[in-house]
Write a protein that holds these residues in place. Structure first.
Motif, PDB file in Angstrom:
ATOM      1  N   THR A   1     -61.561  10.333 -40.276  1.00 24.50           N
ATOM      2  CA  THR A   1     -62.448  10.421 -39.124  1.00 24.50           C
ATOM      3  C   THR A   1     -62.285   9.156 -38.296  1.00 24.50           C
ATOM      4  OG1 THR A   1     -63.992  11.525 -40.588  1.00 24.50           O
ATOM      5  CG2 THR A   1     -64.817  10.876 -38.447  1.00 24.50           C
ATOM      6  N   LYS A   2     -62.140   9.345 -36.991  1.00 23.89           N
ATOM      7  CA  LYS A   2     -62.038   8.186 -36.105  1.00 23.89           C
ATOM      8  C   LYS A   2     -63.218   8.196 -35.151  1.00 23.89           C
ATOM      9  CE  LYS A   2     -57.888   9.415 -35.061  1.00 23.89           C
ATOM     10  NZ  LYS A   2     -56.633   9.589 -34.311  1.00 23.89           N
ATOM     11  N   VAL A   3     -63.854   7.053 -35.004  1.00 25.99           N
ATOM     12  CA  VAL A   3     -64.964   6.948 -34.060  1.00 25.99           C
ATOM     13  C   VAL A   3     -64.608   5.842 -33.070  1.00 25.99           C
ATOM     14  CG1 VAL A   3     -67.419   6.552 -33.787  1.00 25.99           C
ATOM     15  CG2 VAL A   3     -66.565   7.563 -35.891  1.00 25.99           C
ATOM     16  N   THR A   4     -64.554   6.167 -31.788  1.00 21.09           N
ATOM     17  CA  THR A   4     -64.293   5.144 -30.775  1.00 21.09           C
ATOM     18  C   THR A   4     -65.582   4.904 -30.001  1.00 21.09           C
ATOM     19  OG1 THR A   4     -62.078   6.048 -30.605  1.00 21.09           O
ATOM     20  CG2 THR A   4     -62.739   4.479 -28.923  1.00 21.09           C
ATOM     21  N   LEU A   5     -66.021   3.657 -29.991  1.00 22.22           N
ATOM     22  CA  LEU A   5     -67.306   3.358 -29.356  1.00 22.22           C
ATOM     23  C   LEU A   5     -67.104   2.924 -27.922  1.00 22.22           C
ATOM     24  CD1 LEU A   5     -68.448   1.660 -32.533  1.00 22.22           C
ATOM     25  CD2 LEU A   5     -69.615   3.600 -31.542  1.00 22.22           C
ATOM     26  N   GLY A   6     -68.018   3.340 -27.081  1.00 21.60           N
ATOM     27  CA  GLY A   6     -67.939   2.979 -25.665  1.00 21.60           C
ATOM     28  C   GLY A   6     -69.320   3.156 -25.076  1.00 21.60           C
ATOM     29  N   GLY A   7     -69.391   3.411 -23.783  1.00 19.83           N
ATOM     30  CA  GLY A   7     -70.697   3.671 -23.202  1.00 19.83           C
ATOM     31  C   GLY A   7     -70.781   3.318 -21.745  1.00 19.83           C
ATOM     32  N   THR A   8     -71.964   3.536 -21.184  1.00 21.91           N
ATOM     33  CA  THR A   8     -72.255   3.067 -19.836  1.00 21.91           C
ATOM     34  C   THR A   8     -73.520   2.229 -19.953  1.00 21.91           C
ATOM     35  OG1 THR A   8     -73.729   4.862 -19.310  1.00 21.91           O
ATOM     36  CG2 THR A   8     -71.418   5.233 -18.850  1.00 21.91           C
ATOM     37  N   ALA A   9     -73.990   1.698 -18.837  1.00 18.41           N
ATOM     38  CA  ALA A   9     -75.122   0.768 -18.878  1.00 18.41           C
ATOM     39  C   ALA A   9     -76.271   1.347 -19.693  1.00 18.41           C
ATOM     40  CB  ALA A   9     -75.587   0.489 -17.459  1.00 18.41           C
ATOM     41  N   GLY A  10     -76.641   0.650 -20.750  1.00 15.70           N
ATOM     42  CA  GLY A  10     -77.826   1.029 -21.501  1.00 15.70           C
ATOM     43  C   GLY A  10     -77.613   2.100 -22.554  1.00 15.70           C
ATOM     44  N   LEU A  11     -76.542   2.870 -22.480  1.00 14.88           N
ATOM     45  CA  LEU A  11     -76.329   3.955 -23.444  1.00 14.88           C
ATOM     46  C   LEU A  11     -74.984   3.780 -24.134  1.00 14.88           C
ATOM     47  CD1 LEU A  11     -77.249   7.527 -22.240  1.00 14.88           C
ATOM     48  CD2 LEU A  11     -78.166   6.201 -24.118  1.00 14.88           C
ATOM     49  N   ASP A  12     -74.996   3.890 -25.465  1.00 18.41           N
ATOM     50  CA  ASP A  12     -73.731   3.826 -26.181  1.00 18.41           C
ATOM     51  C   ASP A  12     -73.187   5.235 -26.357  1.00 18.41           C
ATOM     52  OD1 ASP A  12     -73.708   0.915 -27.881  1.00 18.41           O
ATOM     53  OD2 ASP A  12     -75.568   1.583 -26.984  1.00 18.41           O
ATOM     54  N   SER A  13     -71.893   5.323 -26.485  1.00 14.46           N
ATOM     55  CA  SER A  13     -71.316   6.623 -26.787  1.00 14.46           C
ATOM     56  C   SER A  13     -70.331   6.478 -27.926  1.00 14.46           C
ATOM     57  CB  SER A  13     -70.611   7.202 -25.563  1.00 14.46           C
ATOM     58  OG  SER A  13     -69.375   6.560 -25.385  1.00 14.46           O
ATOM     59  N   ALA A  14     -70.186   7.553 -28.688  1.00 17.28           N
ATOM     60  CA  ALA A  14     -69.208   7.559 -29.768  1.00 17.28           C
ATOM     61  C   ALA A  14     -68.338   8.785 -29.590  1.00 17.28           C
ATOM     62  CB  ALA A  14     -69.922   7.609 -31.106  1.00 17.28           C
ATOM     63  N   HIS A  15     -67.047   8.535 -29.456  1.00 16.38           N
ATOM     64  CA  HIS A  15     -66.117   9.665 -29.388  1.00 16.38           C
ATOM     65  C   HIS A  15     -65.564   9.851 -30.795  1.00 16.38           C
ATOM     66  CE1 HIS A  15     -63.205  12.430 -27.702  1.00 16.38           C
ATOM     67  NE2 HIS A  15     -62.320  11.866 -28.503  1.00 16.38           N
ATOM     68  N   ILE A  16     -65.824  11.022 -31.372  1.00 13.65           N
ATOM     69  CA  ILE A  16     -65.491  11.227 -32.780  1.00 13.65           C
ATOM     70  C   ILE A  16     -64.369  12.246 -32.907  1.00 13.65           C
ATOM     71  CG2 ILE A  16     -66.438  11.801 -35.032  1.00 13.65           C
ATOM     72  CD1 ILE A  16     -69.219  11.312 -33.758  1.00 13.65           C
ATOM     73  N   VAL A  17     -63.380  11.929 -33.727  1.00 11.61           N
ATOM     74  CA  VAL A  17     -62.317  12.885 -34.025  1.00 11.61           C
ATOM     75  C   VAL A  17     -62.309  13.132 -35.530  1.00 11.61           C
ATOM     76  CG1 VAL A  17     -59.859  13.384 -33.871  1.00 11.61           C
ATOM     77  CG2 VAL A  17     -60.938  11.962 -32.145  1.00 11.61           C
TER      78      VAL A  17
ATOM     79  N   ILE B   1     -61.043  18.024 -34.596  1.00  8.96           N
ATOM     80  CA  ILE B   1     -62.195  18.380 -33.761  1.00  8.96           C
ATOM     81  C   ILE B   1     -62.647  17.141 -33.000  1.00  8.96           C
ATOM     82  CG2 ILE B   1     -64.562  19.228 -33.792  1.00  8.96           C
ATOM     83  CD1 ILE B   1     -63.847  20.499 -36.527  1.00  8.96           C
ATOM     84  N   HIS B   2     -62.786  17.274 -31.689  1.00  4.48           N
ATOM     85  CA  HIS B   2     -63.251  16.151 -30.867  1.00  4.48           C
ATOM     86  C   HIS B   2     -64.711  16.369 -30.502  1.00  4.48           C
ATOM     87  CE1 HIS B   2     -59.200  14.457 -29.916  1.00  4.48           C
ATOM     88  NE2 HIS B   2     -58.857  15.670 -30.305  1.00  4.48           N
ATOM     89  N   GLN B   3     -65.448  15.271 -30.461  1.00  5.05           N
ATOM     90  CA  GLN B   3     -66.869  15.387 -30.182  1.00  5.05           C
ATOM     91  C   GLN B   3     -67.328  14.067 -29.545  1.00  5.05           C
ATOM     92  OE1 GLN B   3     -68.740  16.448 -33.871  1.00  5.05           O
ATOM     93  NE2 GLN B   3     -70.762  16.218 -33.014  1.00  5.05           N
ATOM     94  N   THR B   4     -68.217  14.140 -28.558  1.00  6.52           N
ATOM     95  CA  THR B   4     -68.745  12.898 -27.984  1.00  6.52           C
ATOM     96  C   THR B   4     -70.267  12.904 -28.095  1.00  6.52           C
ATOM     97  OG1 THR B   4     -66.914  12.789 -26.438  1.00  6.52           O
ATOM     98  CG2 THR B   4     -68.809  11.434 -25.941  1.00  6.52           C
ATOM     99  N   GLN B   5     -70.815  11.831 -28.611  1.00 10.24           N
ATOM    100  CA  GLN B   5     -72.262  11.715 -28.779  1.00 10.24           C
ATOM    101  C   GLN B   5     -72.764  10.500 -28.013  1.00 10.24           C
ATOM    102  OE1 GLN B   5     -74.270  13.659 -30.272  1.00 10.24           O
ATOM    103  NE2 GLN B   5     -73.169  14.818 -31.832  1.00 10.24           N
TER     104      GLN B   5
ATOM    105  N   GLU C   1     -79.164  12.657 -24.408  1.00  7.24           N
ATOM    106  CA  GLU C   1     -78.328  13.489 -23.556  1.00  7.24           C
ATOM    107  C   GLU C   1     -77.303  12.585 -22.903  1.00  7.24           C
ATOM    108  OE1 GLU C   1     -78.646  16.887 -22.657  1.00  7.24           O
ATOM    109  OE2 GLU C   1     -79.845  16.899 -24.487  1.00  7.24           O
ATOM    110  N   GLY C   2     -76.109  13.103 -22.688  1.00  6.24           N
ATOM    111  CA  GLY C   2     -75.107  12.310 -21.983  1.00  6.24           C
ATOM    112  C   GLY C   2     -75.577  12.054 -20.567  1.00  6.24           C
TER     113      GLY C   2
END
Lengths: 288, 315
Positions: free
Chosen positions: B185-201, B210-214, B228-229
């Protein structure tokens, strides 16, 4: 005005601070700190690209001396008298601080000569200049640790220990590898920030050269260890009389209680004789 | 947030973390200077510890005190911290430096056999990679995450999962690629101001990844708050001072058709469509074809040689 952050407005309202002989009060405002309530256990990374960020080093030097901290200053870039003259402009005397034992000053320019011409029994802090094979900065770390570890007998006279390095890129130029410098910083953090609950401030140049792998490894490696990054950059459009560059502030590990929405802020600045003024991008008083 | 909403959010993040931990093997967390991944690592560790597991941590980058900060005592009691931060190179001569180097410490962590699933967290792989050859690190990781039971112990294959934090910008494409191919499993962390995002493979054997973004924010106790995104206009744009522009305002064409226009369009036969009429026309040569002639009237200066028609070709 709509998109401005709160501190910017405060900046504009405040204008030139009346307390100009006291570090850079506007910078303290932006960082939300004063010498009385300086945080402990933090690593601050100063970084400059296409400009000279040494005004930040002078700021933190006088800041921590005013905060009554014990300061160890590893100065590899300039002479003692240079730093002393600038510090006097900011209302601090380095010579007096050294006299009373508050400041331990390692003058790289001078003591590098000692490594070669004086027989030394104990390893010199800059021993690596002589023995390239050693490949590590352990003697320099030992020097820092000795300088900052409080003496057993005396009561804690100083508030907390602080290590200041100007600048780490010089160590790369002198032949050390990036990992050796990172190891040095690692040990300084473990001792100064964690064990002694003090602070550390270090400057690294960003050469802007993607092929300078060692410098990039050092810069990114240190960025990942820092709590706060202050990055100064020259303007992309070139030199300007009224705007000397821009400063980006990035809080990497926001404190738990204050979930900070703005993790990074960017300002432009102008360096004056005894002060630095900060303003929102494009809001220089000279333009408005 | 109403209590029911809070509970639903709680269930979702719990599900997300469970799915990350469920596969076993290596979970690679890739972070950057801008978006640090240690908080997310700690959220995963908290989740594993709360499910009753013991979590072993190889800590190279922060002190034990700083790492444990924020966890409640329940979680802290299940963490075993192997401190490589204080004296990794034996400069302080505390004797804490592991004899086989950092990788020796990692191997030793793997040898201790307790029954039940084990979670090992490495903070961070970057620290190891800067000081050890990439191949050795990969071999140890492979041995860790595919641990076979030692003879004499319980025959069941124990599930081991390894959580590895990687500061991606520090390494070239080679090491990052090698570790990525090792990871389940790979998780790439990123985000925009104030919110983090994790792109998971997720990579399951014999299945497509399977790709997924949270989107989430990490709360002070290291639980996650799923969000919510951001809406499209909130997506990062380089300059926060410019207002978002609606790209559909001055179009020279219609984006949608009316009902009438749609019918007209459907009624049209396109040139490449093959119909029975067309087929008929091609199969039985019609009148038009039989009656056609080619008329050729030579120019006055044409020099036509009946015996050698290719005379003018000069061959």
């Amino acid at each position: 005005m709509k998109g401005m952050h709160l501190p910017d407005i405060r900046m504009l309202l405040q204008g030139a601070s009346p307390r100009s002989s006291e570090m850079f009060p506007e910078l303290n405002n932006l960082l939300n700190t004063t010498p009385d309530k300086a945080e402990q256990g933090k690593l601050t990374l100063l970084c400059d690209a296409r400009t000279d960020g040494s005004f930040l080093v002078h700021h933190f030097l006088s800041f921590y001396l005013k905060a009554n901290c014990k300061v160890c200053f590893v100065a590899l870039l300039q002479s003692f008298s240079h730093y002393n003259i600038v510090a006097q402009k900011l209302g601090v005397s380095l010579a007096a601080a050294r006299e009373r034992g508050q400041l331990v000053f390692l003058e790289g320019l001078k003591s590098s000569v000692d490594v070669f011409f004086q027989a030394q029994e104990d390893p010199h802090p800059l021993q690596f200049l002589r023995e390239a094979s050693a490949g590590n900065l352990q003697p320099l770390y030992e020097f820092v640790r000795e300088a900052l570890t409080p003496a057993d007998n005396g009561a804690a006279a100083w508030r907390c220990p602080v290590l200041l390095v100007d600048d780490l890129s010089v160590l790369l130029s002198l032949g050390m590898g990036a990992v050796a410098v990172l190891d040095f910083v690692h040990y300084c953090r473990a001792t100064v920030c964690c064990e002694l609950k003090g602070n550390m401030v270090a400057l690294v140049h960003d050469s802007g050269d993607a092929e300078d792998e060692e410098n990039n490894t050092l810069l990114i490696g240190l960025s990942h260890q820092s709590h706060l990054i202050l990055r100064t950059e020259g303007l992309a459009t070139g030199f300007c009389k009224d705007v000397h560059g821009q400063l980006r502030i990035l809080w990497r590990r926001p404190s738990q209680s204050t979930a900070r929405r703005d993790r990074s802020l960017t300002f432009q600045y102008k360096i004056q004789d005894k002060n630095v003024s900060f303003f929102a991008r494009g809001m220089s008083p000279a333009i408005l | 947030v109403t209590p029911s909403e809070g509970a639903a959010g709680c269930g979702r993040w719990s599900e997300m973390l469970e799915s990350l931990l469920a596969l076993g093997g290596l979970v690679l967390l890739r972070d950057s200077v801008e978006w640090e991944g240690r908080s997310f690592l700690k959220a995963l560790i908290r989740k594993a510890a709360l499910s009753g597991e013991q979590v072993r941590i190889l800590g190279c980058e922060v002190s034990e005190e700083e790492f444990r900060e924020g966890f409640d005592s329940d979680v802290n009691s299940r963490l075993v911290y192997h401190d490589l931060f204080r004296d990794p190179l034996n400069w302080s001569k505390t004797g804490e430096a592991p004899p086989g180097g950092p990788l020796g410490a990692l191997r030793a962590m793997c040898k201790r056999t307790d029954p039940g699933p084990v979670t090992i967290a490495i903070d961070s792989l970057s620290w190891l990679l800067l000081r050890q050859p990439c191949t050795t690190v990969c071999q140890v990781l492979h041995a860790l995450s595919h641990r076979t039971p030692c003879p004499g112990h319980s025959p069941a294959v124990e599930q081991v999962r390894v959580l590895g934090l990687l500061h991606e910008e520090l390494h070239g494409p080679g090491p990052v690629g090698a570790l990525s191919s090792l990871a389940q499993t790979k998780v790439t962390l990123g985000g925009t101001a104030g919110l983090d995002s994790a792109h998971i493979v997720f990579r399951r054997p014999r299945q497509r990844p399977i790709h997924q973004t949270q989107w989430f924010s990490v709360l002070p106790d290291f639980s996650l708050d799923l969000q919510e995104g951001p809406r499209l206009e909130c997506q990062p744009h380089p300059d926060p001072y410019t207002s978002p522009v609606d790209p559909t305002t001055h179009l020279t064409f219609n984006l949608r058709l009316s009902k009438k226009e749609k019918e007209a369009r459907d009624g049209l036969t396109l040139p490449f469509q093959f119909s029975s009429e067309k087929q008929q026309a091609l199969l039985c040569p019609g009148q038009g074809q039989a009656a056609s002639h080619i008329f050729y009237e030579p120019d006055a200066y044409d020099d036509l040689d009946q015996e050698d028609p290719d005379d003018d070709l000069d061959v």
